[in-house]
Motif scaffolding. Structure first.
Motif, mmCIF file in Angstrom:
data_model
loop_
_atom_site.group_PDB
_atom_site.id
_atom_site.type_symbol
_atom_site.label_atom_id
_atom_site.label_comp_id
_atom_site.label_asym_id
_atom_site.label_seq_id
_atom_site.Cartn_x
_atom_site.Cartn_y
_atom_site.Cartn_z
ATOM 1 N N LEU A 31 56.689 11.871 -10.799
ATOM 2 C CA LEU A 31 58.012 13.218 -11.013
ATOM 3 C C LEU A 31 57.609 14.186 -10.491
ATOM 4 C CD1 LEU A 31 60.918 12.967 -10.767
ATOM 5 C CD2 LEU A 31 60.260 12.961 -13.485
ATOM 6 N N VAL A 32 58.083 14.995 -9.564
ATOM 7 C CA VAL A 32 58.056 16.179 -9.325
ATOM 8 C C VAL A 32 59.934 16.921 -10.224
ATOM 9 C CG1 VAL A 32 58.202 18.133 -7.615
ATOM 10 C CG2 VAL A 32 56.466 16.067 -7.333
ATOM 11 N N ALA A 33 60.863 16.448 -9.412
ATOM 12 C CA ALA A 33 61.684 17.347 -9.747
ATOM 13 C C ALA A 33 62.991 16.443 -9.914
ATOM 14 C CB ALA A 33 62.132 18.419 -9.080
ATOM 15 N N MET A 34 63.904 16.597 -9.895
ATOM 16 C CA MET A 34 65.571 16.338 -10.247
ATOM 17 C C MET A 34 66.418 17.204 -9.677
ATOM 18 S SD MET A 34 65.717 12.933 -12.749
ATOM 19 C CE MET A 34 67.428 12.413 -12.186
ATOM 20 N N GLY A 35 67.038 17.042 -8.956
ATOM 21 C CA GLY A 35 68.098 17.944 -8.566
ATOM 22 C C GLY A 35 69.658 17.725 -8.063
ATOM 23 N N TRP A 36 69.995 18.628 -7.737
ATOM 24 C CA TRP A 36 72.056 18.185 -7.035
ATOM 25 C C TRP A 36 71.973 18.706 -6.210
ATOM 26 C CZ3 TRP A 36 75.587 15.262 -9.461
ATOM 27 C CH2 TRP A 36 75.353 14.509 -10.380
ATOM 28 N N TYR A 37 72.509 18.200 -5.096
ATOM 29 C CA TYR A 37 72.311 18.615 -3.486
ATOM 30 C C TYR A 37 74.546 18.844 -3.157
ATOM 31 C CZ TYR A 37 68.061 18.921 -2.061
ATOM 32 O OH TYR A 37 66.115 19.810 -2.064
ATOM 33 N N ARG A 38 74.749 19.185 -2.398
ATOM 34 C CA ARG A 38 76.546 19.379 -2.223
ATOM 35 C C ARG A 38 75.831 19.560 -0.639
ATOM 36 N NH1 ARG A 38 78.899 24.613 -4.827
ATOM 37 N NH2 ARG A 38 78.261 26.232 -3.220
ATOM 38 N N GLN A 39 77.397 18.736 -0.290
ATOM 39 C CA GLN A 39 77.726 19.065 1.487
ATOM 40 C C GLN A 39 79.132 18.685 1.208
ATOM 41 O OE1 GLN A 39 76.222 15.892 4.159
ATOM 42 N NE2 GLN A 39 76.408 16.596 5.746
ATOM 43 N N ALA A 40 79.643 20.111 2.048
ATOM 44 C CA ALA A 40 80.854 20.772 2.153
ATOM 45 C C ALA A 40 81.305 19.837 3.744
ATOM 46 C CB ALA A 40 81.720 21.439 2.074
ATOM 47 N N ALA A 41 82.795 19.430 3.887
ATOM 48 C CA ALA A 41 83.011 19.038 5.172
ATOM 49 C C ALA A 41 82.472 19.597 6.115
ATOM 50 C CB ALA A 41 84.783 18.978 4.898
ATOM 51 N N GLY A 42 82.043 18.814 7.088
ATOM 52 C CA GLY A 42 81.779 20.005 8.405
ATOM 53 C C GLY A 42 80.251 21.236 8.434
ATOM 54 N N LYS A 43 79.709 20.642 7.700
ATOM 55 C CA LYS A 43 78.488 21.284 6.776
ATOM 56 C C LYS A 43 76.970 20.395 6.743
ATOM 57 C CE LYS A 43 80.763 25.402 5.523
ATOM 58 N NZ LYS A 43 81.041 26.104 4.226
ATOM 59 N N GLN A 44 76.020 21.585 6.781
ATOM 60 C CA GLN A 44 74.850 20.680 6.088
ATOM 61 C C GLN A 44 74.289 20.381 4.914
ATOM 62 O OE1 GLN A 44 71.558 22.986 8.370
ATOM 63 N NE2 GLN A 44 72.129 21.510 9.828
ATOM 64 N N ARG A 45 74.335 19.386 4.080
ATOM 65 C CA ARG A 45 73.609 19.514 2.938
ATOM 66 C C ARG A 45 72.501 20.649 2.611
ATOM 67 N NH1 ARG A 45 72.394 13.347 0.923
ATOM 68 N NH2 ARG A 45 73.984 12.962 1.996
ATOM 69 N N GLU A 46 73.332 20.842 1.102
ATOM 70 C CA GLU A 46 72.452 22.115 0.445
ATOM 71 C C GLU A 46 72.164 22.055 -0.776
ATOM 72 O OE1 GLU A 46 74.762 25.862 0.393
ATOM 73 O OE2 GLU A 46 75.887 24.858 -0.597
ATOM 74 N N LEU A 47 70.748 22.384 -1.250
ATOM 75 C CA LEU A 47 70.853 21.988 -2.878
ATOM 76 C C LEU A 47 71.540 23.488 -3.346
ATOM 77 C CD1 LEU A 47 68.157 22.080 -4.788
ATOM 78 C CD2 LEU A 47 68.294 24.092 -3.827
ATOM 79 N N VAL A 48 71.624 22.533 -4.681
ATOM 80 C CA VAL A 48 73.173 23.341 -5.581
ATOM 81 C C VAL A 48 71.584 23.966 -6.674
ATOM 82 C CG1 VAL A 48 74.815 23.370 -7.264
ATOM 83 C CG2 VAL A 48 75.037 22.125 -5.187
ATOM 84 N N ALA A 49 71.009 23.002 -7.198
ATOM 85 C CA ALA A 49 70.395 23.035 -8.272
ATOM 86 C C ALA A 49 69.325 22.125 -8.667
ATOM 87 C CB ALA A 49 71.134 23.208 -9.775
#
Length: 115
Positions: A31-49
């Motif tokens: 295990l290295v990390a856990m996190g959250w990503y998000r993807q808005a409509a029409g956009k690429q997925r991005e790191l949140v935290a």
């Protein structure tokens, strides 16, 4: 097989708060990390935290000071406390578990922030 399930999404007015939860089941290796990503409509997925196994955290500039990521005591859970939500936070939020060799993704939970 590893499975991640997110919960806590919903519709909230601007300025409100939501807490997202992710629970993982199965076996984890290196295990290295856990996190959250998000993807808005029409956009690429991005790191949140994300949060490393040792506890260090990393946040996108757009959420610093508003969002807080934390790990559960069982080490297979991760939370995202979201405060002062803005319409631009609207997206599908995905939980991720990162290991030395693989990434595991949840199905996503919708967060919608209205004006």
């Amino acid at each position: 097989q590893v499975q991640l399930v997110e919960s806590g999404g919903g519709l909230v007015q601007a300025g409100g708060s939501l807490t997202l939860s992710c629970t993982a089941s199965g076996s984890f290796f290196n295990l290295v990390a856990m996190g959250w990503y998000r993807q808005a409509a029409g956009k690429q997925r991005e790191l949140v935290a994300d949060i490393a196994n040792g506890g260090s955290t990393n946040y996108a500039d757009s959420v610093k000071g508003r969002f807080t990521i934390s790990r559960g005591n069982a080490k297979n859970t991760v939370y995202l406390q979201m405060n002062s939500l803005k319409p631009e936070d609207t997206a599908v939020y995905y939980c991720r578990t990162r290991t030395s060799f693989n990434n595991y993704w949840g199905q996503g939970t919708q967060v919608t922030v209205s004006s």
